[in-house]
Design a protein around this motif. Structure first.
Motif, mmCIF file in Angstrom:
data_model
loop_
_atom_site.group_PDB
_atom_site.id
_atom_site.type_symbol
_atom_site.label_atom_id
_atom_site.label_comp_id
_atom_site.label_asym_id
_atom_site.label_seq_id
_atom_site.Cartn_x
_atom_site.Cartn_y
_atom_site.Cartn_z
ATOM 1 N N ILE A 1 34.500 -63.891 -36.007
ATOM 2 C CA ILE A 1 35.150 -64.451 -34.822
ATOM 3 C C ILE A 1 36.001 -63.337 -34.222
ATOM 4 N N GLY A 2 35.777 -63.032 -32.950
ATOM 5 C CA GLY A 2 36.481 -61.940 -32.303
ATOM 6 C C GLY A 2 37.943 -62.241 -32.053
ATOM 7 N N ASP A 3 38.715 -61.192 -31.773
ATOM 8 C CA ASP A 3 40.148 -61.356 -31.547
ATOM 9 C C ASP A 3 40.443 -62.285 -30.376
ATOM 10 N N ARG A 4 39.764 -62.061 -29.257
ATOM 11 C CA ARG A 4 39.990 -62.923 -28.092
ATOM 12 C C ARG A 4 39.581 -64.355 -28.380
ATOM 13 N N GLN A 5 38.523 -64.522 -29.180
ATOM 14 C CA GLN A 5 38.077 -65.866 -29.530
ATOM 15 C C GLN A 5 39.109 -66.573 -30.415
ATOM 16 N N LEU A 6 39.686 -65.849 -31.384
ATOM 17 C CA LEU A 6 40.716 -66.445 -32.230
ATOM 18 C C LEU A 6 41.912 -66.882 -31.389
ATOM 19 N N LYS A 7 42.262 -66.059 -30.429
ATOM 20 C CA LYS A 7 43.390 -66.390 -29.560
ATOM 21 C C LYS A 7 43.104 -67.642 -28.748
ATOM 22 N N ARG A 8 41.886 -67.733 -28.199
ATOM 23 C CA ARG A 8 41.506 -68.911 -27.412
ATOM 24 C C ARG A 8 41.433 -70.158 -28.291
ATOM 25 N N LEU A 9 40.886 -70.020 -29.489
ATOM 26 C CA LEU A 9 40.784 -71.161 -30.393
ATOM 27 C C LEU A 9 42.170 -71.699 -30.741
ATOM 28 N N ALA A 10 43.090 -70.801 -31.076
ATOM 29 C CA ALA A 10 44.442 -71.241 -31.434
ATOM 30 C C ALA A 10 45.091 -71.999 -30.286
ATOM 31 N N ARG A 11 44.890 -71.515 -29.081
ATOM 32 C CA ARG A 11 45.491 -72.175 -27.924
ATOM 33 C C ARG A 11 44.881 -73.544 -27.689
ATOM 34 N N ARG A 12 43.574 -73.668 -27.853
ATOM 35 C CA ARG A 12 42.894 -74.931 -27.553
ATOM 36 C C ARG A 12 43.131 -76.008 -28.609
ATOM 37 N N VAL A 13 43.259 -75.619 -29.866
ATOM 38 C CA VAL A 13 43.415 -76.639 -30.915
ATOM 39 C C VAL A 13 44.877 -77.008 -31.145
ATOM 40 N N SER A 14 45.791 -76.225 -30.622
ATOM 41 C CA SER A 14 47.204 -76.397 -30.953
ATOM 42 C C SER A 14 47.724 -77.794 -30.639
ATOM 43 N N GLY A 15 47.578 -78.233 -29.402
ATOM 44 C CA GLY A 15 48.103 -79.537 -29.011
ATOM 45 C C GLY A 15 47.480 -80.699 -29.767
ATOM 46 N N PRO A 16 46.135 -80.789 -29.822
ATOM 47 C CA PRO A 16 45.513 -81.899 -30.548
ATOM 48 C C PRO A 16 45.874 -81.933 -32.034
ATOM 49 N N LEU A 17 45.967 -80.748 -32.682
ATOM 50 C CA LEU A 17 46.312 -80.743 -34.097
ATOM 51 C C LEU A 17 47.783 -81.086 -34.319
ATOM 52 N N ASP A 18 48.639 -80.681 -33.370
ATOM 53 C CA ASP A 18 50.037 -81.111 -33.446
ATOM 54 C C ASP A 18 50.124 -82.634 -33.442
ATOM 55 N N ALA A 19 49.319 -83.255 -32.596
ATOM 56 C CA ALA A 19 49.337 -84.715 -32.499
ATOM 57 C C ALA A 19 48.892 -85.373 -33.806
ATOM 58 N N LEU A 20 48.051 -84.677 -34.574
ATOM 59 C CA LEU A 20 47.586 -85.199 -35.856
ATOM 60 C C LEU A 20 48.522 -84.823 -37.001
ATOM 61 N N GLY A 21 49.502 -83.972 -36.727
ATOM 62 C CA GLY A 21 50.398 -83.515 -37.784
ATOM 63 C C GLY A 21 49.773 -82.475 -38.685
ATOM 64 N N VAL A 22 48.818 -81.702 -38.153
ATOM 65 C CA VAL A 22 48.084 -80.704 -38.934
ATOM 66 C C VAL A 22 48.478 -79.308 -38.468
ATOM 67 N N GLU A 23 48.899 -78.463 -39.391
ATOM 68 C CA GLU A 23 49.263 -77.095 -39.051
ATOM 69 C C GLU A 23 48.028 -76.226 -38.851
ATOM 70 N N ARG A 24 48.201 -75.137 -38.096
ATOM 71 C CA ARG A 24 47.168 -74.123 -37.932
ATOM 72 C C ARG A 24 47.568 -72.891 -38.726
ATOM 73 N N TRP A 25 46.701 -72.488 -39.673
ATOM 74 C CA TRP A 25 46.941 -71.271 -40.439
ATOM 75 C C TRP A 25 45.998 -70.197 -39.924
ATOM 76 N N GLY A 26 46.559 -69.078 -39.468
ATOM 77 C CA GLY A 26 45.766 -68.037 -38.837
ATOM 78 C C GLY A 26 45.287 -66.968 -39.795
ATOM 79 N N LEU A 27 44.371 -66.163 -39.324
ATOM 80 C CA LEU A 27 43.745 -65.011 -39.978
ATOM 81 C C LEU A 27 42.852 -65.415 -41.144
#
Length: 452
Positions: free
Chosen positions: A232-258
């Protein structure tokens, strides 16, 4: 996954089996001012999580001093765990004795607090699988359902407070540039869809009784190989983190990177940390000191032993995964497989010498060196405690913890003797409230707990 390189020399030649009965004495601290020390020998099967009685302090040869003052305490510790790979499901399903040994609270058990749940096939799989997406939404395929069923029915019964972190080794082939399970990259025109896929997996898990605490954007996103993997490319990781952030916050699920090695940390310069709650790191390249000073909490989410001996494993794990890692800010430690059989090989490639926390060989079960390292760390540092500075004298590696669920008066020490001679070790708090002296054998891991 690249297998770590361990210490060389005579110690690594001594590949003795870590079997034998656990101590039958539970670690209980009923009164203020009480202390206890357990130790595990790499060579003596009768000394495994065994209580060492206090001795006189006239001939102390080594010392650990813990500063538990509130101003000295550092990062909060979230706990220890390991991965429920397809192979581990095979070896643990229908084995309540092994589930209790790994997740239970009784003497001789680890008491694991985290479980890492693969969201696709790995190199520890014999079939190719990923979750499915269709008109009924994102749903687990049969191997995923089997792991989830085992988790819910057999693991959570023993460890109802368990937390789960999930990670996919690959997306389904249709999401990838080479349309294969093996290698390839996430397609640029599938990033948005893959973000919805990740959120769909988290939503299904949380709605079906899985205590999902976090999810990563992809396991080892800079590594491809001849088993299920995906770059997964750097720009793709950045886009993924931005897109999943709000919905996962609503579920109470953290995002762990790298979710890759210490050596891969420079990728954060390109991806940033926006939308992430923590950084997940592996032990196969680099060193824990590279993670010092990160702007987010970090922890080790994967490491494995291979064909190294117990002395070198105790030494390497104690230095790199515990003492140096905690000093650099680590907040937790998750190993690779919960359980494997001897010489287990997945169907596709990857690690052929990895071992689990326990090795299951027919009717014989062997607790490996990593089992005891985690068991001692769990006793010294239950989830919710904080790292506490230590000073040492003599041939010791050690790290300290204070507070946690048992209250502010609890202090724990994880230690390893680097000597080939028995040491008389004094452990004490810098305020003088707690102290005791115990013998620790050659190359033993020990955990000391005080209350008061």
């Amino acid at each position: 996954m690249r297998v770590r390189r361990l210490l060389s020399g005579a110690a690594s030649v001594l590949a003795l089996a870590l079997v034998g009965a656990a101590s039958t004495t539970p670690l209980t601290l009923a009164s203020a001012g009480s202390t206890a020390l357990l130790s595990s020998s790499p060579t003596d099967a009768s000394v495994r999580l065994a209580e060492r009685p206090a001795v006189g302090d006239s001939e102390v040869t080594a010392e650990v001093v813990v500063d538990r003052s509130s101003s000295a305490l550092r990062q909060e510790w979230i706990g220890v765990g390991a991965a429920l790979t397809d192979a581990s499901v095979t070896h643990l399903e229908g084995r309540p004795d092994l589930v209790s040994m790994l997740f239970g609270q009784e003497p001789g058990a680890i008491g694991l607090e985290w479980l890492r749940l693969p969201l696709s096939a790995t190199d520890m799989s014999t079939t190719l699988w990923a979750w499915k997406s269709g008109k009924r939404g994102v749903r687990p395929s049969r191997p995923a359902r089997e792991a989830i069923r085992f988790l819910r029915r057999e693991v959570l019964r023993v460890a109802p407070g368990l937390q789960v972190t999930a990670s996919a080794w690959t997306a389904p082939p249709a999401y990838k540039t080479n349309r294969s399970w093996f290698g390839g990259r996430l397609r640029g025109d599938r990033v948005k869809k893959y973000a919805r896929f990740l959120v769909g997996q988290a939503r299904w898990l949380t709605s079906h009784g899985v205590p999902l605490g976090s999810i990563s954007l992809g396991n080892e996103p800079g590594h491809t190989s001849d088993y299920p993997t995906m770059a997964i490319g750097d720009r793709q990781l950045k886009r993924l983190a931005r897109r999943v952030s709000g919905p996962l916050d609503a579920l109470g699920v953290e995002r762990w990177g790298l979710d890759h090695n210490w050596a891969d940390l420079p990728r954060l310069d390109a991806t940033g940390t926006a939308g992430l709650d923590a950084i997940a790191l592996h032990c196969y390249e680099g060193a824990p000191g590279q993670a010092a000073g990160l702007g987010l909490p970090w922890l080790v989410t994967e490491c494995t032993g291979t064909d190294d001996g117990p002395i070198s494993t105790f030494a390497w794990d104690s230095k790199n995964l515990v003492v140096d890692a905690v000093a650099a800010g680590s907040t937790g430690l998750l190993m690779w497989n919960l359980a494997l059989s001897p010489g287990w090989r997945g169907a596709f490639g990857g690690c052929w010498t990895c071992r689990g926390l326990v090795t299951v060989d027919g009717g014989t079960v062997r607790r490996e060196a990593e089992f005891f390292a985690l068991a001692h760390l769990r006793r010294a540092a239950p989830a919710g405690s904080h790292a506490a500075p230590v000073t040492t004298a003599g041939p010791l590696l050690a790290t300290g913890f204070a507070g946690g669920p048992a209250g502010a008066g609890r202090v724990g020490v994880y230690g390893f003797s680097t000597s080939d001679q028995t040491q008389t070790v004094r452990v004490r708090t810098s305020d003088g409230a707690l102290a005791s002296v115990h013998e620790v054998g050659p190359y033993e891991i020990f955990s000391w707990v005080g209350q008061g």
